[in-house]
Write a protein that holds these residues in place. Structure first.
Motif, PDB file in Angstrom:
ATOM      1  N   ASN A 209      -6.229  -3.005   5.998  1.00 29.78           N
ATOM      2  CA  ASN A 209      -5.367  -1.818   5.894  1.00 29.78           C
ATOM      3  C   ASN A 209      -4.322  -1.781   7.010  1.00 29.78           C
ATOM      4  O   ASN A 209      -4.141  -0.766   7.700  1.00 29.78           O
ATOM      5  N   LEU A 210      -3.610  -2.885   7.178  1.00 25.57           N
ATOM      6  CA  LEU A 210      -2.583  -3.003   8.201  1.00 25.57           C
ATOM      7  C   LEU A 210      -1.210  -3.171   7.558  1.00 25.57           C
ATOM      8  O   LEU A 210      -1.085  -3.682   6.445  1.00 25.57           O
ATOM      9  N   LEU A 211      -0.173  -2.749   8.280  1.00 21.46           N
ATOM     10  CA  LEU A 211       1.196  -3.018   7.854  1.00 21.46           C
ATOM     11  C   LEU A 211       1.629  -4.407   8.314  1.00 21.46           C
ATOM     12  O   LEU A 211       1.213  -4.868   9.386  1.00 21.46           O
ATOM     13  N   VAL A 212       2.465  -5.053   7.518  1.00 24.82           N
ATOM     14  CA  VAL A 212       3.094  -6.316   7.901  1.00 24.82           C
ATOM     15  C   VAL A 212       4.589  -6.069   8.063  1.00 24.82           C
ATOM     16  O   VAL A 212       5.259  -5.595   7.135  1.00 24.82           O
ATOM     17  N   ILE A 213       5.089  -6.362   9.255  1.00 22.72           N
ATOM     18  CA  ILE A 213       6.508  -6.189   9.580  1.00 22.72           C
ATOM     19  C   ILE A 213       7.072  -7.565   9.902  1.00 22.72           C
ATOM     20  O   ILE A 213       6.765  -8.145  10.943  1.00 22.72           O
TER      21      ILE A 213
END
Length: 377
Positions: A147-151
Motif C-alpha cells: 500500500n505504497l505510492l510510486v513516484i
C-alpha cells in the motif's frame, strides 16, 4: 577542439513562439502555450493529467505534498541520484532510505526494496538513470502489496519507455525535467504527470498556491479561494513557448541523439573487450532515449586521468553524482538500508561524454581523442 560537455539545442521556432506569447498579452502561467504542452504530454505519455512546473524539483515537491508525506515518514530511493529527489521529501520532514543500485543499469535494485520497507514507509521513488527504465513491474507489485505510492523520477526519461509505456506514466505520479541539459529543454522547467485519478484535482490546487483557481477559470466555481496547502509551481508562458518548439520536434531530437549514442557504443566495443572500461547496458524491456552516454572506467584514478586528458584536448567530459548517503546532509538526515557498495564504486568510475545535437560533425574526432586517452591508461 572546443567541445563542451553540453550545448543547448534550438529548433528555430523558439524565438517566434516567444514573440507570439508576448503578442498574446499573457506572459504568466497557464496560457495557450502551457495548455499545448499539457495536451502534448498527456497524448505522448498517456497520463491522466500533465502539469508544467518551473523545474523537476518543483514537480517532486508537488509529488511529496500529494503523497501526504510528513514528519518521520520514510521514502525509499537510490542514493545515486540528484539531490532534488531527496530534498522534496526532506522538506516535508521525511527520511530518505537509500537502497543500492543494480550493476547493469545503475538503477535502484528492485530486489533490495522490500527489505527496506518499515511501518513508516510511504513511497518508493525509482530514478530512471540515463533514460533507461527501472524494473517497474516488480516495483509496482511491491507498492501494491504494501500500500505504497510510486513516484517516478523520470527527469532523464522523456520519450523513453518500459514495455511500451512512457517513463513517468507508470507509477502513481511521475516527474520530468526540461533543464537545458535534458533532451527536450526550456532552460529550466519540468512537469508532474498524474496517473492516479484520485490525485488529479488536488494536483491542480497544490500547483496554484493551494487555491481552486483552475476550477474557477473553467467555470466550475463562482470564485476561487484557498482550499489546501500549495505553492507557486507554474512556469511562465515564455518557458512554455520555448518548450512547445522542442516538443514539436521531440521524435527528431530523440532519433538524432540515439544515432550519436550508437556511434559511441560501436566505437568503444573493442576497449570494453580489452578490459579498459565498460559501456552502458540497456535491458531488453526498455527503449531508452539516449539521454547520456557514459563509460565506467576501471577506478577513480583512471577516471581522473581520462577527464584531465580530455580537457587538455578541448573535450568536456564530466563525472556525475556524489552519492547522497555519503554527503554531509545525507549523513545527517537519511539512512541506508545495508551497505551501498555498487553506488560507491560506480560513482567513482563513471564519466559522461558530450552528447548534444550538432556534435555529429565532430564526434569521430572526439572519439579518436578518447581512444588515445584510453590507450594510455
Amino acid at each position: 577542439m572546443n567541445i563542451p560537455f553540453n550545448k543547448p539545442y534550438m529548433t528555430g521556432k523558439e524565438l517566434s513562439y516567444i514573440a507570439e506569447a508576448h503578442f498574446n498579452g499573457m506572459l504568466a502561467g497557464d496560457g495557450p502555450f502551457t495548455k499545448y504542452c499539457h495536451s502534448w504530454l498527456e497524448a505522448n505519455t498517456g497520463c491522466i493529467k500533465a502539469l508544467l512546473t518551473h523545474s523537476c524539483t518543483a514537480a517532486l515537491e508537488m509529488a511529496a505534498l500529494l503523497a501526504n508525506v510528513g514528519s518521520g515518514d520514510e521514502v525509499i530511493m537510490p542514493s545515486f541520484t540528484f539531490v532534488s529527489t531527496a530534498n522534496a521529501f526532506v522538506l516535508r520532514g521525511a527520511v530518505p532510505v537509500f537502497v543500492d543500485i543494480r550493476p547493469d543499469t545503475l538503477n535502484i535494485d528492485e530486489n533490495l526494496i522490500e527489505a527496506a520497507i518499515t511501518p513508516r514507509t510511504r513511497a518508493i521513488v525509482p530514478v530512471h538513470y540515463a533514460g533507461v527504465s527501472c524494473e517497474m513491474d516488480t516495483i509496482m507489485d511491491i507498492a501494491r502489496r504494501h500500500n505504497l505510492l510510486v513516484i517516478e523520477d523520470a527527469a532523464q526519461g522523456i520519450m523513453a519507455t518500459y514495455k511500451g509505456t512512457r517513463l513517468g506514466a507508470i507509477g502513481h505520479l511521475g516527474t520530468l525535467s526540461f533543464h537545458e541539459t535534458k533532451n527536450i529543454i526550456s532552460g529550466e522547467g519540468g512537469a508532474i504527470l498524474v496517473n492516479d485519478a484520485a490525485l488529479a484535482d488536488r494536483a491542480e490546487v497544490i500547483r496554484e498556491k493551494g487555491t481552486n483557481r483552475s476550477q474557477f477559470f473553467r467555470g466550475q466555481v463562482d470564485k476561487y479561494s484557498w482550499v489546501d496547502i500549495g505553492s507557486s509551481y507554474l512556469p511562465g508562458e515564455i518557458v512554455a513557448s520555448f518548450l512547445r518548439a522542442q516538443m514539436e520536434e521531440a521524435q527528431q531530437i530523440t532519433d538524432r541523439r540515439l544515432a550519436m549514442w550508437k556511434t559511441y557504443h560501436r566505437a568503444f566495443e573493442a576497449q570494453e573487450k580489452a578490459g579498459r572500461m565498460r559501456r552502458p547496458i540497456v535491458t531488453t524491456d526498455c527503449e531508452h532515449n539516449a539521454h547520456m552516454y557514459y563509460l565506467l572506467l576501471r577506478n577513480l584514478d583512471d577516471r581522473t586521468q581520462f577527464i584531465a586528458r580530455m580537457k587538455e584536448v578541448g573535450v568536456g567530459c564530466v563525472f556525475h553524482y556524489v552519492p547522497l548517503h555519503s554527503s554531509p546532509q545525507g549523513r545527517r538526515i537519511s539512512r541506508a538500508n545495508r551497505d551501498l557498495p555498487l553506488t560507491t564504486e560506480f560513482s567513482d568510475r563513471l564519466v559522461r561524454l558530450p552528447l548534444w545535437l550538432g556534435l555529429e560533425e565532430h564526434q569521430h574526432q572526439v572519439i579518436d581523442r578518447m581512444l588515445e586517452a584510453l590507450g594510455e591508461g
